[in-house]
Design an enzyme around this catalytic site. Structure first.
Site, PDB file in Angstrom:
ATOM      1  N   ASP A   6       0.859  -1.190   0.000  1.00 29.09           N
ATOM      2  CA  ASP A   6       0.000   0.000   0.000  1.00 29.09           C
ATOM      3  C   ASP A   6       0.889   1.232   0.000  1.00 29.09           C
ATOM      4  O   ASP A   6       2.079   1.152   0.312  1.00 29.09           O
ATOM      5  CB  ASP A   6      -0.921   0.015   1.226  1.00 29.09           C
ATOM      6  CG  ASP A   6      -1.866   1.213   1.210  1.00 29.09           C
ATOM      7  OD1 ASP A   6      -2.598   1.374   0.223  1.00 29.09           O
ATOM      8  OD2 ASP A   6      -1.854   2.006   2.176  1.00 29.09           O
ATOM      9  N   SER A   7       0.285   2.361  -0.324  1.00 29.03           N
ATOM     10  CA  SER A   7       1.039   3.616  -0.333  1.00 29.03           C
ATOM     11  C   SER A   7       1.418   4.070   1.068  1.00 29.03           C
ATOM     12  O   SER A   7       2.273   4.942   1.225  1.00 29.03           O
ATOM     13  CB  SER A   7       0.222   4.718  -1.018  1.00 29.03           C
ATOM     14  OG  SER A   7      -0.985   4.948  -0.308  1.00 29.03           O
ATOM     15  N   TYR A  38      -0.797   8.480  -2.853  1.00 27.43           N
ATOM     16  CA  TYR A  38      -0.821   8.216  -4.289  1.00 27.43           C
ATOM     17  C   TYR A  38      -2.017   8.886  -4.962  1.00 27.43           C
ATOM     18  O   TYR A  38      -2.002   9.105  -6.172  1.00 27.43           O
ATOM     19  CB  TYR A  38      -0.906   6.710  -4.548  1.00 27.43           C
ATOM     20  CG  TYR A  38       0.381   5.945  -4.392  1.00 27.43           C
ATOM     21  CD1 TYR A  38       1.503   6.494  -3.777  1.00 27.43           C
ATOM     22  CD2 TYR A  38       0.481   4.644  -4.870  1.00 27.43           C
ATOM     23  CE1 TYR A  38       2.677   5.773  -3.632  1.00 27.43           C
ATOM     24  CE2 TYR A  38       1.650   3.909  -4.744  1.00 27.43           C
ATOM     25  CZ  TYR A  38       2.746   4.469  -4.118  1.00 27.43           C
ATOM     26  OH  TYR A  38       3.905   3.744  -3.983  1.00 27.43           O
ATOM     27  N   GLY A  39      -3.044   9.153  -4.187  1.00 27.08           N
ATOM     28  CA  GLY A  39      -4.322   9.602  -4.753  1.00 27.08           C
ATOM     29  C   GLY A  39      -4.273  10.902  -5.529  1.00 27.08           C
ATOM     30  O   GLY A  39      -5.131  11.156  -6.377  1.00 27.08           O
ATOM     31  N   CYS A  69      -4.176  -1.121  -2.275  1.00 24.16           N
ATOM     32  CA  CYS A  69      -4.311   0.322  -2.463  1.00 24.16           C
ATOM     33  C   CYS A  69      -5.272   0.511  -3.631  1.00 24.16           C
ATOM     34  O   CYS A  69      -5.012   0.012  -4.730  1.00 24.16           O
ATOM     35  CB  CYS A  69      -2.950   0.944  -2.775  1.00 24.16           C
ATOM     36  SG  CYS A  69      -3.015   2.670  -3.312  1.00 24.16           S
ATOM     37  N   THR A  71      -6.075   3.224  -5.273  1.00 20.83           N
ATOM     38  CA  THR A  71      -5.517   4.070  -6.332  1.00 20.83           C
ATOM     39  C   THR A  71      -4.639   3.234  -7.248  1.00 20.83           C
ATOM     40  O   THR A  71      -4.754   3.302  -8.481  1.00 20.83           O
ATOM     41  CB  THR A  71      -4.701   5.229  -5.731  1.00 20.83           C
ATOM     42  OG1 THR A  71      -5.540   6.027  -4.891  1.00 20.83           O
ATOM     43  CG2 THR A  71      -4.136   6.107  -6.825  1.00 20.83           C
ATOM     44  N   GLU A 157      -2.776   9.184   8.188  1.00 20.14           N
ATOM     45  CA  GLU A 157      -1.335   8.923   8.245  1.00 20.14           C
ATOM     46  C   GLU A 157      -0.693   9.607   9.463  1.00 20.14           C
ATOM     47  O   GLU A 157       0.296   9.123  10.010  1.00 20.14           O
ATOM     48  CB  GLU A 157      -0.657   9.404   6.958  1.00 20.14           C
ATOM     49  CG  GLU A 157      -0.977   8.569   5.730  1.00 20.14           C
ATOM     50  CD  GLU A 157      -0.149   7.303   5.634  1.00 20.14           C
ATOM     51  OE1 GLU A 157       0.989   7.289   6.126  1.00 20.14           O
ATOM     52  OE2 GLU A 157      -0.653   6.311   5.071  1.00 20.14           O
ATOM     53  N   CYS A 189     -11.004   3.373  -0.337  1.00 19.13           N
ATOM     54  CA  CYS A 189      -9.604   3.609   0.020  1.00 19.13           C
ATOM     55  C   CYS A 189      -9.362   2.823   1.301  1.00 19.13           C
ATOM     56  O   CYS A 189     -10.153   2.933   2.250  1.00 19.13           O
ATOM     57  CB  CYS A 189      -9.334   5.099   0.244  1.00 19.13           C
ATOM     58  SG  CYS A 189      -7.677   5.459   0.905  1.00 19.13           S
ATOM     59  N   THR A 190      -8.305   2.028   1.338  1.00 17.54           N
ATOM     60  CA  THR A 190      -8.081   1.180   2.508  1.00 17.54           C
ATOM     61  C   THR A 190      -7.830   1.985   3.774  1.00 17.54           C
ATOM     62  O   THR A 190      -8.077   1.506   4.887  1.00 17.54           O
ATOM     63  CB  THR A 190      -6.905   0.216   2.265  1.00 17.54           C
ATOM     64  OG1 THR A 190      -5.767   0.958   1.805  1.00 17.54           O
ATOM     65  CG2 THR A 190      -7.274  -0.820   1.220  1.00 17.54           C
ATOM     66  N   HIS A 191      -7.361   3.229   3.635  1.00 17.31           N
ATOM     67  CA  HIS A 191      -7.191   4.090   4.806  1.00 17.31           C
ATOM     68  C   HIS A 191      -8.528   4.345   5.514  1.00 17.31           C
ATOM     69  O   HIS A 191      -8.572   4.514   6.731  1.00 17.31           O
ATOM     70  CB  HIS A 191      -6.596   5.444   4.406  1.00 17.31           C
ATOM     71  CG  HIS A 191      -5.132   5.424   4.111  1.00 17.31           C
ATOM     72  ND1 HIS A 191      -4.620   4.938   2.940  1.00 17.31           N
ATOM     73  CD2 HIS A 191      -4.062   5.849   4.841  1.00 17.31           C
ATOM     74  CE1 HIS A 191      -3.301   5.059   2.947  1.00 17.31           C
ATOM     75  NE2 HIS A 191      -2.926   5.610   4.086  1.00 17.31           N
TER      76      HIS A 191
END
Length: 271
Positions: A6-7, A38-39, A69, A71, A157, A189-191
């Site tokens: 993932d990013s 990355y988005g 990810c 994106t 993040e 989005c996995t976040h």
């Protein structure tokens, strides 16, 4: 070994979901925290970064890589699969690369009763229109209502997603979607899984939330059952290795705060 990329920290939700359901395998997680998000990047840059990450995981011995990810899954997956899996000259043509977008789309298509699906994602994922394209294949004529939420990833993040400011921003992002009355909402989005309870609270009891970790874990389990020839190549021992392109101590702290488990092996790498 299974590689998960993932990013940043978002894919840790996928890692946690998969390792709970399939604890017997060895895993290597790679977070490109040094270059997130990355988005907001161009498709060419996303492809380049994803290619570097996948090659790193293959060289580390991963037989199967999950691009955790959205994106990267929406903008780079097909190109990466073409380069590494379908190229006769590729040294990795016997490996496998899976994304997270299709399992989530398939789940949402089944769950939606009113043919109105909302999607929250990064700018890059929304711009790719990947969710609508894939949903239309499964449910022609379905209404897909998309909303980019660019501030959420940086907040997560920095571990600010539990602060009131993050809730206020999320509420503002969801306001347009609520007026369109979707019956299902994809967390694209996995976040965003770190805010899953807030999405549910703000959207209301009549909206089903499609949260990627459980969906992707179930999909992987079914995939390995269908492909025993791949499953046999995966090492088993329950080992978890973590790598990041940024601060390893910060990464370890984030995992502990989020999931309450210590990281036995975490190091900084360069792609």
């Amino acid at each position: 070994m299974i590689g998960i990329f993932d990013s940043g920290y978002g894919g840790l939700t996928i890692m946690n979901g998969i390792t709970k359901k399939l604890p017997q395998y060895d895993y290597l997680y790679l977070g490109d925290n040094g270059r997130y998000p990355y988005g907001n990047r161009s498709k060419e840059t996303v492809i380049k970064f994803t290619e570097q990450a996948v090659e790193h995981l293959f060289k580390a011995g991963c037989r199967l890589v999950i691009i955790a990810c959205f994106t990267a899954s929406s903008q780079a997956l097909r190109e990466i699969q073409e380069k590494y899996l379908r190229n006769p000259k590729s040294p990795y043509k016997d490996r496998k690369i899976l994304g997270v977008l299709l399992p989530v789309v398939e789940k949402a298509a089944v769950m939606s009763k009113k043919n109105r699906i909302g999607v929250v994602a990064t700018r890059g994922t929304v711009a790719s229109n990947s969710f609508e394209i894939e949903l239309q294949k499964l449910r022609p004529g379905i209404a897909v209502l998309q909303q980019a939420c660019p501030l959420l990833v940086p907040l997560i993040e920095e571990h600010w997603h539990e602060k009131p400011e993050a809730k206020m921003i999320l509420k503002k992002y969801l306001r347009p979607l609520k007026t369109m009355h979707p019956d299902t909402l994809i967390l694209g989005c996995t976040h965003y899984s770190y805010l899953a309870k807030d999405f549910k609270r703000l959207m209301g009891k009549n909206v089903e939330i499609v949260d990627p970790p459980e969906v992707v874990a179930q999909s992987l389990m079914q995939y390995l059952e269908r492909h025993p020839e791949i499953e046999k190549q995966l090492t088993k021992g329950g080992k978890k290795i973590f790598e990041t392109t940024d601060n390893a101590e910060k990464f370890q702290s984030f995992w502990i705060q989020s999931f309450g488990a210590k990281v036995a092996d975490c190091k900084k790498v360069t792609l």
